[in-house]
Design a protein around this motif. Structure first.
Motif, PDB file in Angstrom:
ATOM      1  N   PRO A 234       2.148  -3.241  -9.756  1.00 55.09           N
ATOM      2  CA  PRO A 234       3.116  -3.957  -8.920  1.00 55.09           C
ATOM      3  C   PRO A 234       4.534  -3.714  -9.449  1.00 55.09           C
ATOM      4  CG  PRO A 234       1.326  -5.412  -9.632  1.00 55.09           C
ATOM      5  CD  PRO A 234       1.139  -4.115 -10.347  1.00 55.09           C
TER       6      PRO A 234
ATOM      7  N   ALA B 283      -7.458  -6.150 -14.711  1.00 52.65           N
ATOM      8  CA  ALA B 283      -7.186  -4.853 -15.340  1.00 52.65           C
ATOM      9  C   ALA B 283      -6.754  -5.006 -16.798  1.00 52.65           C
ATOM     10  CB  ALA B 283      -6.112  -4.120 -14.551  1.00 52.65           C
ATOM     11  N   ARG B 284      -6.253  -6.162 -17.171  1.00 57.16           N
ATOM     12  CA  ARG B 284      -5.794  -6.357 -18.552  1.00 57.16           C
ATOM     13  C   ARG B 284      -6.968  -6.437 -19.526  1.00 57.16           C
ATOM     14  NH1 ARG B 284      -1.995 -11.313 -17.040  1.00 57.16           N
ATOM     15  NH2 ARG B 284      -3.888 -11.703 -15.860  1.00 57.16           N
TER      16      ARG B 284
ATOM     17  N   ALA C  45      -8.567  -7.192  -1.590  1.00 59.08           N
ATOM     18  CA  ALA C  45      -8.248  -5.777  -1.820  1.00 59.08           C
ATOM     19  C   ALA C  45      -9.534  -4.964  -1.892  1.00 59.08           C
ATOM     20  CB  ALA C  45      -7.443  -5.622  -3.106  1.00 59.08           C
TER      21      ALA C  45
ATOM     22  N   MET D 225       0.842  -1.199   0.000  1.00 63.13           N
ATOM     23  CA  MET D 225       0.000   0.000   0.000  1.00 63.13           C
ATOM     24  C   MET D 225       0.871   1.241   0.000  1.00 63.13           C
ATOM     25  SD  MET D 225      -2.973  -0.377   2.746  1.00 63.13           S
ATOM     26  CE  MET D 225      -1.705  -0.419   3.932  1.00 63.13           C
TER      27      MET D 225
ATOM     28  N   GLY E 229      -7.181   0.938  -1.962  1.00 63.17           N
ATOM     29  CA  GLY E 229      -7.966   2.089  -2.434  1.00 63.17           C
ATOM     30  C   GLY E 229      -7.369   3.449  -2.126  1.00 63.17           C
ATOM     31  N   THR E 230      -6.081   3.497  -1.802  1.00 57.74           N
ATOM     32  CA  THR E 230      -5.526   4.773  -1.328  1.00 57.74           C
ATOM     33  C   THR E 230      -5.676   5.889  -2.371  1.00 57.74           C
ATOM     34  OG1 THR E 230      -3.902   3.357  -0.262  1.00 57.74           O
ATOM     35  CG2 THR E 230      -3.605   5.714  -0.013  1.00 57.74           C
ATOM     36  N   ILE E 231      -5.305   5.626  -3.629  1.00 56.94           N
ATOM     37  CA  ILE E 231      -5.397   6.681  -4.654  1.00 56.94           C
ATOM     38  C   ILE E 231      -6.864   7.073  -4.855  1.00 56.94           C
ATOM     39  CG2 ILE E 231      -5.054   7.164  -7.117  1.00 56.94           C
ATOM     40  CD1 ILE E 231      -2.563   5.361  -7.021  1.00 56.94           C
TER      41      ILE E 231
ATOM     42  N   ASP F 169      -0.767   2.562  -9.452  1.00 56.93           N
ATOM     43  CA  ASP F 169       0.621   2.106  -9.293  1.00 56.93           C
ATOM     44  C   ASP F 169       0.678   0.596  -9.490  1.00 56.93           C
ATOM     45  OD1 ASP F 169      -0.713   1.795  -6.776  1.00 56.93           O
ATOM     46  OD2 ASP F 169       1.226   1.566  -5.781  1.00 56.93           O
TER      47      ASP F 169
ATOM     48  N   ASP G 153      -9.921  -4.234  -8.948  1.00 57.52           N
ATOM     49  CA  ASP G 153      -8.801  -5.090  -8.531  1.00 57.52           C
ATOM     50  C   ASP G 153      -9.212  -6.531  -8.803  1.00 57.52           C
ATOM     51  OD1 ASP G 153      -6.249  -4.306  -6.428  1.00 57.52           O
ATOM     52  OD2 ASP G 153      -6.679  -6.442  -6.718  1.00 57.52           O
ATOM     53  N   VAL G 154      -8.220  -7.406  -9.001  1.00 57.19           N
ATOM     54  CA  VAL G 154      -8.570  -8.840  -9.155  1.00 57.19           C
ATOM     55  C   VAL G 154      -8.804  -9.491  -7.814  1.00 57.19           C
ATOM     56  CG1 VAL G 154      -7.628  -9.739 -11.301  1.00 57.19           C
ATOM     57  CG2 VAL G 154      -6.085  -9.344  -9.371  1.00 57.19           C
ATOM     58  N   SER G 155      -8.313  -8.859  -6.773  1.00 57.03           N
ATOM     59  CA  SER G 155      -8.349  -9.505  -5.466  1.00 57.03           C
ATOM     60  C   SER G 155      -9.578  -9.069  -4.667  1.00 57.03           C
ATOM     61  CB  SER G 155      -7.054  -9.170  -4.712  1.00 57.03           C
ATOM     62  OG  SER G 155      -7.284  -9.150  -3.334  1.00 57.03           O
TER      63      SER G 155
ATOM     64  N   GLY H 125      -5.908  -1.935  -4.970  1.00 56.71           N
ATOM     65  CA  GLY H 125      -5.391  -2.381  -3.672  1.00 56.71           C
ATOM     66  C   GLY H 125      -6.348  -1.978  -2.561  1.00 56.71           C
TER      67      GLY H 125
HETATM   68  C1  LIG Z   1       0.821  -2.052  -5.793  1.00 58.69           C
HETATM   69  S1  LIG Z   1      -0.770  -2.684  -5.387  1.00 58.69           S
HETATM   70  C2  LIG Z   1      -1.734  -1.227  -5.325  1.00 58.69           C
HETATM   71  C3  LIG Z   1      -1.709  -0.583  -3.965  1.00 58.69           C
HETATM   72  C4  LIG Z   1      -2.650   0.594  -3.833  1.00 58.69           C
HETATM   73  N1  LIG Z   1      -2.178   1.739  -4.582  1.00 58.69           N
HETATM   74  C5  LIG Z   1      -2.807   0.949  -2.353  1.00 58.69           C
HETATM   75  O1  LIG Z   1      -2.228   1.948  -1.907  1.00 58.69           O
HETATM   76  O2  LIG Z   1      -3.483   0.211  -1.645  1.00 58.69           O
HETATM   77  C6  LIG Z   1      -1.262  -3.460  -6.832  1.00 58.69           C
HETATM   78  C7  LIG Z   1      -2.645  -4.101  -6.845  1.00 58.69           C
HETATM   79  O3  LIG Z   1      -2.839  -4.630  -8.131  1.00 58.69           O
HETATM   80  C8  LIG Z   1      -3.693  -5.758  -8.029  1.00 58.69           C
HETATM   81  N2  LIG Z   1      -3.540  -6.544  -9.247  1.00 58.69           N
HETATM   82  C9  LIG Z   1      -2.465  -7.290  -9.645  1.00 58.69           C
HETATM   83  N3  LIG Z   1      -2.720  -7.818 -10.864  1.00 58.69           N
HETATM   84  C10 LIG Z   1      -3.932  -7.378 -11.256  1.00 58.69           C
HETATM   85  C11 LIG Z   1      -4.732  -7.536 -12.423  1.00 58.69           C
HETATM   86  N4  LIG Z   1      -4.327  -8.306 -13.442  1.00 58.69           N
HETATM   87  N5  LIG Z   1      -5.921  -6.912 -12.476  1.00 58.69           N
HETATM   88  C12 LIG Z   1      -6.371  -6.145 -11.462  1.00 58.69           C
HETATM   89  N6  LIG Z   1      -5.671  -5.979 -10.322  1.00 58.69           N
HETATM   90  C13 LIG Z   1      -4.480  -6.572 -10.225  1.00 58.69           C
HETATM   91  C14 LIG Z   1      -3.213  -6.452  -6.774  1.00 58.69           C
HETATM   92  O4  LIG Z   1      -4.252  -7.271  -6.256  1.00 58.69           O
HETATM   93  C15 LIG Z   1      -2.861  -5.249  -5.872  1.00 58.69           C
HETATM   94  O5  LIG Z   1      -3.944  -4.957  -5.024  1.00 58.69           O
END
Ligand SMILES: C[S@@+](CC[C@H](N)C(=O)[O-])C[C@H]1O[C@@H](n2cnc3c(N)ncnc32)[C@H](O)[C@@H]1O
Length: 374
Positions: free
Chosen positions: A305, A288-289, A264, A170, A199-201, A303, A259-261, A197
């Motif tokens: 990964p 997201a893809r 999250a 995060m 949701g901060t942004i 942001d 998000d996929v998760s 993630g």
């Molecule tokens: C770096 S974190 C984001 C953190 C967020 N900015 C925060 O402050 O909480 C990246 C996020 O991308 C998500 N993620 C990874 N691959 C993804 C995908 N293919 N589609 C959607 N979300 C994905 C992960 O589950 C993770 O929550």
């Protein structure tokens, strides 16, 4: 009074702009922004600055060579103005290129000076509480020159009070606010974070869109200080009321988190609830893809990964970035802003970036990149 508002490296300019908008006279420096004013101005900055980490007010500055020099400088302050035996305090010290080299020892000696002085004057001593002190003393020793400050906020300002749930990697709320501001997002347009993630942004964007002052959901240590004037306290109350009255009942723009998760999204939901913006954000579980735009304008800010803490393999990361970039190129009419801590990810996105700004996510050097998708 002389203040120093601290900010993460690379975000000082954004903080300077914010403070200018709050009508305080400013000078940006490394690690923050100097400004002058009274305790009401200091409080206003705590309440409204989205990028500031701490707001410090200077108590004394001067040479502090060795143990005795430091002790004498600390005793030159009349601590009865700042502390009583009923108040607790703590000291955090940092030092660089000075005769004394141990910050804990420096803090200890500075504390002795305060306690000795108050005992001499009043026969009583204040207690130290490192966990939740009423008065937070910050001491910086650089080349045997000390600056002693009091920290108005106490808990750093990135703690807005809405973070109920967390996920890996995060970002701090202040960094998310800086990313939005430096990219040029003002809260007047739709915002999508496709990798949201916790949701901060998205939530910092929601606070902007609702015109919610970032400090409205918390208190500041300065409110617990001794010897506060009644006028100051009522001016603070008026500032809070004014900020409350300025809150928009609903966001006029769409704030969308993806998000996929599921975990999250649960975290984002809990945090949005605590921030009072859950009715303004829509959340969906999608890869997201495979995202497609359903509007012809707006902002995508995210942001991806970086591959450090998430232990992703470089090839997988590059593959993800290529596919994600392809999806983003479909967002015609949108502004895309990416905070990337990994040059390989930035390159693989293959977006027409025309703006670049360096900032730090903790110790990780990152680039904030922006592209207009035609
Ligand atoms: C770096 S974190 C984001 C953190 C967020 N900015 C925060 O402050 O909480 C990246 C996020 O991308 C998500 N993620 C990874 N691959 C993804 C995908 N293919 N589609 C959607 N979300 C994905 C992960 O589950 C993770 O929550």
């Amino acid at each position: 009074m002389k203040f120093f508002a601290t900010a993460a490296s690379g975000t000082e300019g954004a903080l300077k702009d914010e403070l200018r908008a709050l009508k305080v006279k400013v000078k940006a420096d490394r690690g923050g922004v100097h400004f002058e004013g009274d305790l009401v101005d200091g409080f206003r900055v705590c309440l409204h600055a989205r990028v500031a980490m701490r707001v410090l007010v200077e108590v004394v500055r001067g040479p502090a060579v060795g143990e005795k020099g430091l002790y004498d400088l600390m005793r030159s302050v009349d601590w009865r103005e700042h502390l009583t035996a009923r108040h607790t305090f703590a000291i955090t010290a940092t030092c660089k290129s000075s005769q004394m080299t141990h910050s804990q020892f420096i803090a200890q000696r500075a504390k002795d000076a305060i306690v000795d002085q108050l005992r001499d004057y009043t026969g009583q001593r204040p207690s130290v509480d490192t966990r939740d002190p009423d008065v937070d003393v910050v001491l910086r020793l650089v080349r045997d020159q000390a600056t002693v400050y009091l920290d108005l906020a106490g808990e750093p300002l990135h703690r807005r009070g809405y973070r109920r749930s967390t996920v890996d990697a995060m970002m701090k709320e202040t960094l998310a606010a800086a990313v939005l501001q430096i990219a040029g997002y003002t809260g007047e347009d739709d915002l999508l974070d496709p990798l949201c993630g916790a949701g901060t942004i998205l939530l910092e964007g929601a606070l902007m869109a609702r015109n919610i002052a970032p400090g409205l959901g918390r208190r500041f240590n300065v409110e617990r200080w001794p010897n506060l004037e009644a006028d100051t306290v009522s001016a603070w109350a008026a500032l809070r009321e004014e900020a409350q009255a300025a809150v928009r009942p609903r966001a006029l723009v769409r704030l969308r988190g993806v998000d996929v998760s599921e975990e999250a999204l649960r975290a984002t939901r809990a945090n949005a609830e605590a921030a009072g913006v859950s009715a303004d954000v829509s959340l969906e579980r999608t890869d997201a893809r495979h995202l497609r735009p359903d509007r012809d304008r707006g902002w995508v800010v995210t942001d991806p990964p970086y591959g450090d803490r998430l232990a992703a393999k470089p090839l997988q990361l590059a593959g993800f970035a290529r596919q994600f970039g392809e999806a983003l190129r479909g967002f015609r009419g949108h502004t895309v802003a990416i905070l990337s801590g990994n040059p390989m990810v930035s390159r693989s996105l293959n977006l027409p970036f025309t703006f670049e700004h360096t900032l730090y996510n903790g110790d990780t050097e990152c680039r904030l990149l922006r592209a207009q998708i035609a």
